[in-house]
Design a protein around this motif. Structure first.
Motif, PDB file in Angstrom:
ATOM      1  N   THR A 128     -20.589  43.956-127.019  1.00  0.00           N
ATOM      2  CA  THR A 128     -21.486  43.109-127.686  1.00  0.00           C
ATOM      3  C   THR A 128     -21.774  43.715-128.686  1.00  0.00           C
ATOM      4  OG1 THR A 128     -22.968  45.382-125.888  1.00  0.00           O
ATOM      5  CG2 THR A 128     -22.690  43.095-125.177  1.00  0.00           C
ATOM      6  N   ILE A 129     -22.640  43.005-129.642  1.00  0.00           N
ATOM      7  CA  ILE A 129     -22.545  43.322-131.285  1.00  0.00           C
ATOM      8  C   ILE A 129     -24.248  43.731-131.205  1.00  0.00           C
ATOM      9  CG2 ILE A 129     -22.634  43.076-133.636  1.00  0.00           C
ATOM     10  CD1 ILE A 129     -19.724  44.128-132.107  1.00  0.00           C
ATOM     11  N   ASP A 130     -24.987  44.670-131.623  1.00  0.00           N
ATOM     12  CA  ASP A 130     -26.766  45.083-131.560  1.00  0.00           C
ATOM     13  C   ASP A 130     -27.155  44.729-130.287  1.00  0.00           C
ATOM     14  OD1 ASP A 130     -26.398  47.173-134.083  1.00  0.00           O
ATOM     15  OD2 ASP A 130     -26.787  44.626-134.943  1.00  0.00           O
ATOM     16  N   GLY A 131     -26.743  44.637-128.884  1.00  0.00           N
ATOM     17  CA  GLY A 131     -26.809  44.338-127.959  1.00  0.00           C
ATOM     18  C   GLY A 131     -26.696  42.677-127.807  1.00  0.00           C
ATOM     19  N   TYR A 134     -22.554  37.493-127.060  1.00  0.00           N
ATOM     20  CA  TYR A 134     -21.658  36.281-127.234  1.00  0.00           C
ATOM     21  C   TYR A 134     -21.057  35.160-125.690  1.00  0.00           C
ATOM     22  CZ  TYR A 134     -21.831  38.062-131.935  1.00  0.00           C
ATOM     23  OH  TYR A 134     -21.997  39.010-132.824  1.00  0.00           O
ATOM     24  N   PRO A 135     -20.565  34.175-125.639  1.00  0.00           N
ATOM     25  CA  PRO A 135     -20.224  33.193-124.895  1.00  0.00           C
ATOM     26  C   PRO A 135     -18.423  33.745-124.170  1.00  0.00           C
ATOM     27  CG  PRO A 135     -20.689  31.835-126.699  1.00  0.00           C
ATOM     28  CD  PRO A 135     -20.919  33.276-126.891  1.00  0.00           C
ATOM     29  N   MET A 136     -18.192  33.960-124.806  1.00  0.00           N
ATOM     30  CA  MET A 136     -16.044  34.190-125.049  1.00  0.00           C
ATOM     31  C   MET A 136     -16.046  35.383-125.824  1.00  0.00           C
ATOM     32  SD  MET A 136     -13.321  31.209-122.775  1.00  0.00           S
ATOM     33  CE  MET A 136     -13.255  30.525-124.800  1.00  0.00           C
ATOM     34  N   GLU A 137     -14.456  36.220-125.420  1.00  0.00           N
ATOM     35  CA  GLU A 137     -14.189  36.699-126.426  1.00  0.00           C
ATOM     36  C   GLU A 137     -12.749  36.662-125.805  1.00  0.00           C
ATOM     37  OE1 GLU A 137     -14.308  41.631-126.618  1.00  0.00           O
ATOM     38  OE2 GLU A 137     -15.868  41.346-126.722  1.00  0.00           O
ATOM     39  N   LEU A 138     -12.039  36.889-127.084  1.00  0.00           N
ATOM     40  CA  LEU A 138     -10.534  37.102-126.867  1.00  0.00           C
ATOM     41  C   LEU A 138      -9.649  37.626-127.203  1.00  0.00           C
ATOM     42  CD1 LEU A 138      -7.822  35.564-127.694  1.00  0.00           C
ATOM     43  CD2 LEU A 138      -8.641  34.637-129.731  1.00  0.00           C
ATOM     44  N   HIS A 139      -8.856  38.301-126.396  1.00  0.00           N
ATOM     45  CA  HIS A 139      -8.489  39.548-126.706  1.00  0.00           C
ATOM     46  C   HIS A 139      -6.766  39.100-127.265  1.00  0.00           C
ATOM     47  CE1 HIS A 139     -11.133  42.111-124.101  1.00  0.00           C
ATOM     48  NE2 HIS A 139     -11.398  41.567-125.154  1.00  0.00           N
ATOM     49  N   ILE A 140      -5.711  40.137-128.006  1.00  0.00           N
ATOM     50  CA  ILE A 140      -4.769  39.857-128.219  1.00  0.00           C
ATOM     51  C   ILE A 140      -3.653  40.827-128.072  1.00  0.00           C
ATOM     52  CG2 ILE A 140      -2.807  38.646-130.078  1.00  0.00           C
ATOM     53  CD1 ILE A 140      -4.644  36.572-131.260  1.00  0.00           C
ATOM     54  N   VAL A 141      -3.329  41.041-127.351  1.00  0.00           N
ATOM     55  CA  VAL A 141      -2.713  42.261-127.383  1.00  0.00           C
ATOM     56  C   VAL A 141      -1.505  42.415-128.165  1.00  0.00           C
ATOM     57  CG1 VAL A 141      -2.334  44.044-125.461  1.00  0.00           C
ATOM     58  CG2 VAL A 141      -4.059  42.383-124.762  1.00  0.00           C
ATOM     59  N   PHE A 166     -14.999  37.005-131.795  1.00  0.00           N
ATOM     60  CA  PHE A 166     -15.907  36.451-130.183  1.00  0.00           C
ATOM     61  C   PHE A 166     -15.670  35.256-130.949  1.00  0.00           C
ATOM     62  CE2 PHE A 166     -17.333  40.927-131.387  1.00  0.00           C
ATOM     63  CZ  PHE A 166     -17.678  40.898-130.279  1.00  0.00           C
ATOM     64  N   TYR A 167     -17.029  34.022-129.554  1.00  0.00           N
ATOM     65  CA  TYR A 167     -16.594  32.649-129.467  1.00  0.00           C
ATOM     66  C   TYR A 167     -18.014  32.770-129.436  1.00  0.00           C
ATOM     67  CZ  TYR A 167     -12.045  32.293-127.967  1.00  0.00           C
ATOM     68  OH  TYR A 167     -10.445  32.311-128.069  1.00  0.00           O
ATOM     69  N   GLU A 168     -18.443  31.408-130.321  1.00  0.00           N
ATOM     70  CA  GLU A 168     -20.346  30.655-130.308  1.00  0.00           C
ATOM     71  C   GLU A 168     -20.167  28.798-129.382  1.00  0.00           C
ATOM     72  OE1 GLU A 168     -21.981  31.065-133.759  1.00  0.00           O
ATOM     73  OE2 GLU A 168     -19.961  30.135-135.251  1.00  0.00           O
ATOM     74  N   HIS A 236     -15.695  40.729-137.066  1.00  0.00           N
ATOM     75  CA  HIS A 236     -17.226  39.704-137.258  1.00  0.00           C
ATOM     76  C   HIS A 236     -16.944  38.052-137.152  1.00  0.00           C
ATOM     77  CE1 HIS A 236     -19.796  42.669-139.513  1.00  0.00           C
ATOM     78  NE2 HIS A 236     -18.965  43.671-139.012  1.00  0.00           N
ATOM     79  N   SER A 237     -16.188  37.570-137.614  1.00  0.00           N
ATOM     80  CA  SER A 237     -16.108  36.399-137.932  1.00  0.00           C
ATOM     81  C   SER A 237     -15.733  35.466-135.966  1.00  0.00           C
ATOM     82  CB  SER A 237     -14.778  35.493-139.220  1.00  0.00           C
ATOM     83  OG  SER A 237     -15.338  33.999-138.814  1.00  0.00           O
ATOM     84  N   THR A 238     -16.645  34.511-136.005  1.00  0.00           N
ATOM     85  CA  THR A 238     -16.069  34.004-134.760  1.00  0.00           C
ATOM     86  C   THR A 238     -15.362  32.632-134.778  1.00  0.00           C
ATOM     87  OG1 THR A 238     -18.725  32.841-135.496  1.00  0.00           O
ATOM     88  CG2 THR A 238     -18.902  34.468-134.108  1.00  0.00           C
ATOM     89  N   ILE A 239     -15.451  32.546-133.230  1.00  0.00           N
ATOM     90  CA  ILE A 239     -14.939  31.129-133.253  1.00  0.00           C
ATOM     91  C   ILE A 239     -15.079  29.823-132.585  1.00  0.00           C
ATOM     92  CG2 ILE A 239     -13.000  30.005-131.913  1.00  0.00           C
ATOM     93  CD1 ILE A 239     -11.333  33.041-131.588  1.00  0.00           C
ATOM     94  N   PRO A 240     -15.991  28.885-133.382  1.00  0.00           N
ATOM     95  CA  PRO A 240     -16.619  28.024-132.241  1.00  0.00           C
ATOM     96  C   PRO A 240     -15.786  27.359-131.163  1.00  0.00           C
ATOM     97  CG  PRO A 240     -15.718  26.346-134.513  1.00  0.00           C
ATOM     98  CD  PRO A 240     -15.237  28.396-134.292  1.00  0.00           C
ATOM     99  N   LEU A 241     -16.430  26.860-129.941  1.00  0.00           N
ATOM    100  CA  LEU A 241     -15.967  26.527-129.287  1.00  0.00           C
ATOM    101  C   LEU A 241     -17.359  25.735-128.933  1.00  0.00           C
ATOM    102  CD1 LEU A 241     -13.766  28.243-126.914  1.00  0.00           C
ATOM    103  CD2 LEU A 241     -13.393  26.058-127.986  1.00  0.00           C
ATOM    104  N   SER A 242     -17.033  24.037-128.056  1.00  0.00           N
ATOM    105  CA  SER A 242     -18.359  22.815-127.760  1.00  0.00           C
ATOM    106  C   SER A 242     -18.431  23.783-126.390  1.00  0.00           C
ATOM    107  CB  SER A 242     -17.540  21.694-127.894  1.00  0.00           C
ATOM    108  OG  SER A 242     -17.119  21.857-126.742  1.00  0.00           O
ATOM    109  N   LYS A 243     -19.988  23.516-126.242  1.00  0.00           N
ATOM    110  CA  LYS A 243     -20.625  23.581-124.998  1.00  0.00           C
ATOM    111  C   LYS A 243     -19.684  23.125-123.723  1.00  0.00           C
ATOM    112  CE  LYS A 243     -24.243  24.367-121.700  1.00  0.00           C
ATOM    113  NZ  LYS A 243     -24.687  25.747-121.982  1.00  0.00           N
ATOM    114  N   GLU A 244     -18.537  21.881-123.944  1.00  0.00           N
ATOM    115  CA  GLU A 244     -18.163  21.240-122.574  1.00  0.00           C
ATOM    116  C   GLU A 244     -16.689  22.414-123.036  1.00  0.00           C
ATOM    117  OE1 GLU A 244     -21.870  19.320-123.746  1.00  0.00           O
ATOM    118  OE2 GLU A 244     -19.924  19.687-124.796  1.00  0.00           O
ATOM    119  N   GLN A 245     -16.194  22.737-123.884  1.00  0.00           N
ATOM    120  CA  GLN A 245     -14.788  24.082-123.570  1.00  0.00           C
ATOM    121  C   GLN A 245     -15.591  24.954-123.058  1.00  0.00           C
ATOM    122  OE1 GLN A 245     -14.150  23.270-128.289  1.00  0.00           O
ATOM    123  NE2 GLN A 245     -12.460  22.214-127.340  1.00  0.00           N
TER     124      GLN A 245
END
Length: 304
Positions: A128-131, A134-141, A166-168, A236-245
């Motif tokens: 989380t960023i300042d509490g 986000y809806p989802m988080e991607l980890h590339i290991v 992070f996704y928005e 910082h930069s987020t990845i956009p996904l629709s609500k349905e996605q």
């Protein structure tokens, strides 16, 4: 709040020995260890350098060594396999994609990627960023290039580097994610997998010019055994996904048949650790403050 107290009561009454799990999959019929009891599965989960964490931006420190990354073969397409592993969606990376720079001690090669998300598109990121969650988080290991096995790399205190994104929620569909979202229908049940059409790591993340601003700290895996050998980078930069996605991920199922959502570990104490930010991050923060001040001035002038 009452819901959380009730859940805690149920956990204390019903818990027993078993596999680790998330609170969203806990039932009295399915005995499992929720995050506060993961140390029963692996004692390392009670360690002092655990992940994820809440990043308090005003407490982060500028580190000039956090320069832009060099990505190699991230644009190369590969035919991966996407799997429901019972806890998340995971895609193996079967070609040589590497990352260097950003004060990493050496080159690291991509091994796999996986995601953490909320229920039906709700809050679900691990960090989380300042509490803000986000809806989802991607980890590339990634693991150091010298290793051929992730378990061996995890025995090295700096053996693993994870890039977190992070996704928005967006009003429009992100077509670059069509292949993964469409594949979810074929992996509803745990341990099921299917082949993906050719994809690249580059298509799944923000453009490279937007990857110069990030946070860095030393932490752990966010699932048992919670090994403390991970260099974390959060962009910082987020990845956009629709609500349905976003909602499509909740159609998957945990091992006990419950909808897969809320598969995130809560933030862990920093225990004296420092979180650093890249130079670009401080520029963005300064710009944000400048715009906020300008907006306030404009608002006051209009009020007068």
């Amino acid at each position: 709040m009452q819901h959380l107290v009730l859940l805690a009561s149920l956990v204390s009454l019903c818990s027993g020995s078993g596999d680790w799990c998330y609170p969203s999959q806990f039932t009295c019929e399915h005995h499992c260890n929720t995050p506060e009891m993961w140390s029963h599965t692996s004692t390392v989960c009670a360690g002092k350098f655990q992940s994820p964490v809440n990043v308090v931006t005003r407490k982060t420190l500028l580190d000039q060594r956090l320069t832009p990354f060099q990505f190699s073969n991230y644009q190369q397409t590969f035919r991966g396999t996407v799997k429901n592993n019972g806890h998340s969606v995971q895609v193996g990376v079967n070609h040589l994609a590497t990352v260097m720079g950003g004060d990493l001690v050496t080159g690291y090669k991509a091994v796999q990627l996986h995601l953490h998300w909320g229920q039906n598109g709700g809050p679900g990121s691990e960090h989380t960023i300042d509490g803000e969650q986000y809806p989802m988080e991607l980890h590339i290991v990634h693991m150091k290039q010298q290793y051929s096995d992730l378990s061996v790399a995890l025995s090295d205190p700096s053996g693993v580097a994870v890039l977190g994104f992070f996704y928005e929620e967006s009003r429009s569909t992100n077509r670059k994610y069509d292949s993964i979202v469409n594949a979810l229908r074929s992996i509803t049940h745990p341990n099921s997998n299917t082949s993906l059409p050719p994809i690249s790591l580059e298509q799944l993340i923000p453009s490279r010019q937007n990857l110069t601003s990030y946070y860095r700290y030393q932490g752990s895996l966010t699932t048992p055994g919670c090994t403390e050998s991970v260099i974390w980078t959060l962009f910082h930069s987020t990845i956009p996904l629709s609500k349905e996605q976003l909602q499509a991920f909740s159609d998957l199922r945990f091992h006990n048949g419950k909808p897969m959502g809320g598969n995130f570990r809560p933030p862990q104490p920093l225990n004296g650790r420092l979180v650093y930010h890249s130079g670009a991050a401080s520029v963005l923060a300064s710009a944000a403050l400048l715009w906020a001040a300008a907006g306030l001035t404009l608002g006051l002038s209009r009020a007068n």
